[in-house]
Scaffold this motif. Structure first.
Motif, PDB file in Angstrom:
ATOM      1  N   LEU A 242      -1.577 -66.591  26.859  1.00 45.76           N
ATOM      2  CA  LEU A 242      -1.912 -65.800  28.011  1.00 45.76           C
ATOM      3  C   LEU A 242      -1.982 -64.278  27.968  1.00 45.76           C
ATOM      4  O   LEU A 242      -0.972 -63.871  27.329  1.00 45.76           O
ATOM      5  CB  LEU A 242      -1.233 -66.190  29.359  1.00 45.76           C
ATOM      6  CG  LEU A 242      -1.621 -67.776  30.062  1.00 45.76           C
ATOM      7  CD1 LEU A 242      -0.725 -67.776  31.131  1.00 45.76           C
ATOM      8  CD2 LEU A 242      -2.864 -67.872  30.469  1.00 45.76           C
ATOM      9  N   GLY A 243      -2.863 -63.780  28.277  1.00 46.60           N
ATOM     10  CA  GLY A 243      -2.845 -62.233  28.391  1.00 46.60           C
ATOM     11  C   GLY A 243      -2.283 -61.694  29.850  1.00 46.60           C
ATOM     12  O   GLY A 243      -1.951 -62.476  30.467  1.00 46.60           O
ATOM     13  N   LEU A 244      -2.233 -60.573  29.833  1.00 46.47           N
ATOM     14  CA  LEU A 244      -1.766 -59.960  31.162  1.00 46.47           C
ATOM     15  C   LEU A 244      -2.572 -58.861  31.307  1.00 46.47           C
ATOM     16  O   LEU A 244      -2.479 -57.904  30.661  1.00 46.47           O
ATOM     17  CB  LEU A 244      -0.194 -59.675  30.812  1.00 46.47           C
ATOM     18  CG  LEU A 244       0.347 -58.515  31.792  1.00 46.47           C
ATOM     19  CD1 LEU A 244       0.764 -59.139  33.125  1.00 46.47           C
ATOM     20  CD2 LEU A 244       1.738 -58.321  31.419  1.00 46.47           C
TER      21      LEU A 244
ATOM     22  N   SER B  40      -6.332 -67.076  24.714  1.00 48.95           N
ATOM     23  CA  SER B  40      -6.995 -66.067  25.679  1.00 48.95           C
ATOM     24  C   SER B  40      -7.929 -65.037  25.073  1.00 48.95           C
ATOM     25  O   SER B  40      -8.148 -65.112  23.927  1.00 48.95           O
ATOM     26  CB  SER B  40      -5.666 -65.359  26.363  1.00 48.95           C
ATOM     27  OG  SER B  40      -5.370 -64.231  25.126  1.00 48.95           O
ATOM     28  N   GLY B  41      -8.375 -64.053  25.722  1.00 46.18           N
ATOM     29  CA  GLY B  41      -9.347 -63.168  25.466  1.00 46.18           C
ATOM     30  C   GLY B  41      -8.858 -61.905  25.580  1.00 46.18           C
ATOM     31  O   GLY B  41      -7.818 -61.556  25.575  1.00 46.18           O
ATOM     32  N   GLY B  42      -9.773 -60.789  25.711  1.00 40.87           N
ATOM     33  CA  GLY B  42      -9.319 -59.532  25.685  1.00 40.87           C
ATOM     34  C   GLY B  42      -9.083 -58.725  24.356  1.00 40.87           C
ATOM     35  O   GLY B  42      -9.274 -59.487  23.125  1.00 40.87           O
ATOM     36  N   ASN B  43      -8.400 -57.767  24.300  1.00 41.07           N
ATOM     37  CA  ASN B  43      -8.029 -57.063  23.253  1.00 41.07           C
ATOM     38  C   ASN B  43      -7.101 -57.244  22.395  1.00 41.07           C
ATOM     39  O   ASN B  43      -7.121 -57.488  21.127  1.00 41.07           O
ATOM     40  CB  ASN B  43      -8.255 -55.390  23.275  1.00 41.07           C
ATOM     41  CG  ASN B  43      -9.423 -55.238  24.133  1.00 41.07           C
ATOM     42  OD1 ASN B  43     -10.679 -55.223  23.421  1.00 41.07           O
ATOM     43  ND2 ASN B  43      -9.480 -54.197  25.061  1.00 41.07           N
ATOM     44  N   THR B  44      -6.034 -57.618  23.010  1.00 43.35           N
ATOM     45  CA  THR B  44      -4.582 -57.991  22.439  1.00 43.35           C
ATOM     46  C   THR B  44      -4.717 -59.166  21.323  1.00 43.35           C
ATOM     47  O   THR B  44      -4.307 -58.869  20.056  1.00 43.35           O
ATOM     48  CB  THR B  44      -3.406 -58.412  23.496  1.00 43.35           C
ATOM     49  OG1 THR B  44      -3.347 -57.309  24.309  1.00 43.35           O
ATOM     50  CG2 THR B  44      -2.289 -58.631  22.837  1.00 43.35           C
ATOM     51  N   PRO B  45      -5.536 -60.159  21.535  1.00 40.64           N
ATOM     52  CA  PRO B  45      -5.723 -61.395  20.593  1.00 40.64           C
ATOM     53  C   PRO B  45      -6.236 -60.900  19.391  1.00 40.64           C
ATOM     54  O   PRO B  45      -6.011 -61.301  18.161  1.00 40.64           O
ATOM     55  CB  PRO B  45      -6.277 -62.190  21.283  1.00 40.64           C
ATOM     56  CG  PRO B  45      -6.016 -62.045  22.952  1.00 40.64           C
ATOM     57  CD  PRO B  45      -6.119 -60.455  22.876  1.00 40.64           C
TER      58      PRO B  45
ATOM     59  N   GLY C 132      -2.144 -57.394  36.915  1.00 45.52           N
ATOM     60  CA  GLY C 132      -1.344 -58.573  37.369  1.00 45.52           C
ATOM     61  C   GLY C 132      -2.308 -59.786  37.115  1.00 45.52           C
ATOM     62  O   GLY C 132      -1.806 -61.001  37.404  1.00 45.52           O
ATOM     63  N   HIS C 133      -3.495 -59.694  36.465  1.00 41.68           N
ATOM     64  CA  HIS C 133      -4.269 -60.941  36.418  1.00 41.68           C
ATOM     65  C   HIS C 133      -3.716 -61.631  35.205  1.00 41.68           C
ATOM     66  O   HIS C 133      -3.184 -60.885  34.357  1.00 41.68           O
ATOM     67  CB  HIS C 133      -5.919 -60.409  36.431  1.00 41.68           C
ATOM     68  CG  HIS C 133      -6.217 -60.092  34.904  1.00 41.68           C
ATOM     69  ND1 HIS C 133      -6.556 -58.761  35.049  1.00 41.68           N
ATOM     70  CD2 HIS C 133      -6.500 -60.722  33.738  1.00 41.68           C
ATOM     71  CE1 HIS C 133      -7.082 -58.605  33.813  1.00 41.68           C
ATOM     72  NE2 HIS C 133      -6.933 -59.789  33.271  1.00 41.68           N
ATOM     73  N   THR C 134      -4.116 -62.925  35.265  1.00 41.23           N
ATOM     74  CA  THR C 134      -3.979 -63.676  33.851  1.00 41.23           C
ATOM     75  C   THR C 134      -4.988 -64.603  33.678  1.00 41.23           C
ATOM     76  O   THR C 134      -5.538 -65.069  34.679  1.00 41.23           O
ATOM     77  CB  THR C 134      -2.419 -64.274  33.749  1.00 41.23           C
ATOM     78  OG1 THR C 134      -2.301 -64.793  32.168  1.00 41.23           O
ATOM     79  CG2 THR C 134      -2.346 -65.398  34.616  1.00 41.23           C
TER      80      THR C 134
HETATM   81  C1  6PG Z   1      -9.854 -62.098  29.027  1.00 43.28           C
HETATM   82  C2  6PG Z   1      -8.264 -62.499  28.866  1.00 43.28           C
HETATM   83  C3  6PG Z   1      -7.374 -61.622  30.146  1.00 43.28           C
HETATM   84  C4  6PG Z   1      -6.890 -60.681  28.916  1.00 43.28           C
HETATM   85  C5  6PG Z   1      -6.253 -59.444  29.955  1.00 43.28           C
HETATM   86  C6  6PG Z   1      -5.615 -58.589  29.017  1.00 43.28           C
HETATM   87  O1  6PG Z   1     -10.631 -62.804  29.164  1.00 43.28           O
HETATM   88  O2  6PG Z   1     -10.003 -60.808  29.404  1.00 43.28           O
HETATM   89  O3  6PG Z   1      -8.131 -63.722  29.110  1.00 43.28           O
HETATM   90  O4  6PG Z   1      -6.573 -62.419  30.700  1.00 43.28           O
HETATM   91  O5  6PG Z   1      -5.697 -61.509  28.413  1.00 43.28           O
HETATM   92  O6  6PG Z   1      -7.273 -58.980  30.784  1.00 43.28           O
HETATM   93  O7  6PG Z   1      -6.374 -57.853  28.083  1.00 43.28           O
HETATM   94  P1  6PG Z   1      -6.169 -57.099  26.970  1.00 43.28           P
HETATM   95  O8  6PG Z   1      -5.406 -57.876  25.938  1.00 43.28           O
HETATM   96  O9  6PG Z   1      -7.560 -56.426  26.394  1.00 43.28           O
HETATM   97  O10 6PG Z   1      -5.264 -55.996  27.591  1.00 43.28           O
END
Ligand code: 6PG
Length: 245
Positions: free
Chosen positions: A144-146, A44-49, A150-152
């Motif tokens: 998966l992120g969250l 997945s993307g976003g900041n958590t990873p 509530g999107h994923t």
């Molecule tokens: C993306 C992710 C998305 C992400 C969530 C949580 O491309 O942004 O796949 O689903 O996991 O938005 O993002 P954070 O980890 O930044 O809270």
């Protein structure tokens, strides 16, 4: 130290402990592979990873047989691979550039391509490079992120119908920025061997509690539709995101 709410919900002190769990989980699964087999992971993307990738590169560089892993993505922003918004770039900068790994085991979503064409192209990548289960591509593991809404992956509440698409992938639109995204659908997510939903931070406490306590509101959240047929859904939370469950 983790405390287990049940086999599906694990709460850890912090992201490092979540990363440690993931690394050890992947080692165990890779050790079960037969000769020549690969463990397929959708990131997945976003900041958590970012923190997870950094921890894995620092603590599991030599303990995970990375060349037995093939990486894909669960979603990607429709931007070039060198764009700061790119989920691919995020993985390269924080993981792939720091581990003993051959690029050939990477199937990125081409964010620079025309979205409607890339949806078709990446659907074919999944068909051509993953084993099949129930006639559909099967990942060994999907991370998966969250989102707070509530999107994923990149399936947002205002486009929740995309989760139930008969296609492997769909073009999605970020509800605020209007940014186009490519996302795998529930057809792929719920066909995986293992799916983990990672929720970290105080800002995820409310949505985590709504979903795990099955609130009326949560029925409109795409992440509530994540329910792999395998039964192997693992919520990986930290103490603050789990404080209201
Ligand atoms: C993306 C992710 C998305 C992400 C969530 C949580 O491309 O942004 O796949 O689903 O996991 O938005 O993002 P954070 O980890 O930044 O809270």
């Amino acid at each position: 130290m983790e405390f287990i709410v049940n086999s599906k919900i694990k709460v850890f002190a912090n992201t490092d402990e979540i990363s440690e769990f993931l690394g050890n989980f992947w080692i165990a699964k890779i050790n079960e592979l037969k000769e020549g087999e690969h463990y397929t992971i959708a990131l997945s993307g976003g900041n958590t990873p970012i923190k997870i990738f950094k921890y894995l590169s620092e603590h599991f560089n030599n303990s995970i047989e990375w060349n037995k892993v093939t990486f894909f993505w669960g979603d990607e922003r429709c931007v070039p691979p060198n764009d700061s918004d790119s989920n691919y770039k995020l993985a390269v900068d924080n993981l792939f550039s720091k581990i003993n790994f051959r690029d050939k085991n990477i199937f990125r979503i081409k964010g620079e391509a025309d979205p409607q064409q890339e949806v078709i192209a990446y659907s074919k990548v999944l068909e051509d490079n993953l084993e099949k289960l129930n006639g559909a591509p099967k990942f060994d593991f999907i991370l998966l992120g969250l989102g707070e809404d509530g999107h994923t992956a990149s399936i947002f509440p205002n486009e929740i119908e995309l989760f139930n698409s008969t296609n492997n992938c769909e073009v999605a639109t970020h509800p605020i920025s209007g940014q186009k995204r490519i996302s795998i659908t529930g057809k792929i997510i719920n066909n995986a061997e293992t799916v983990s939903i990672v929720g970290v931070g105080n800002n995820k406490a409310k949505v985590v509690s709504e979903i795990l306590n099955k609130s009326e509101l949560s029925k409109n959240y795409p992440v509530s539709l994540v329910n792999p047929e395998s039964g192997n859904l693992i919520w990986l939370l930290d103490e603050v995101s789990a404080k209201m469950i």
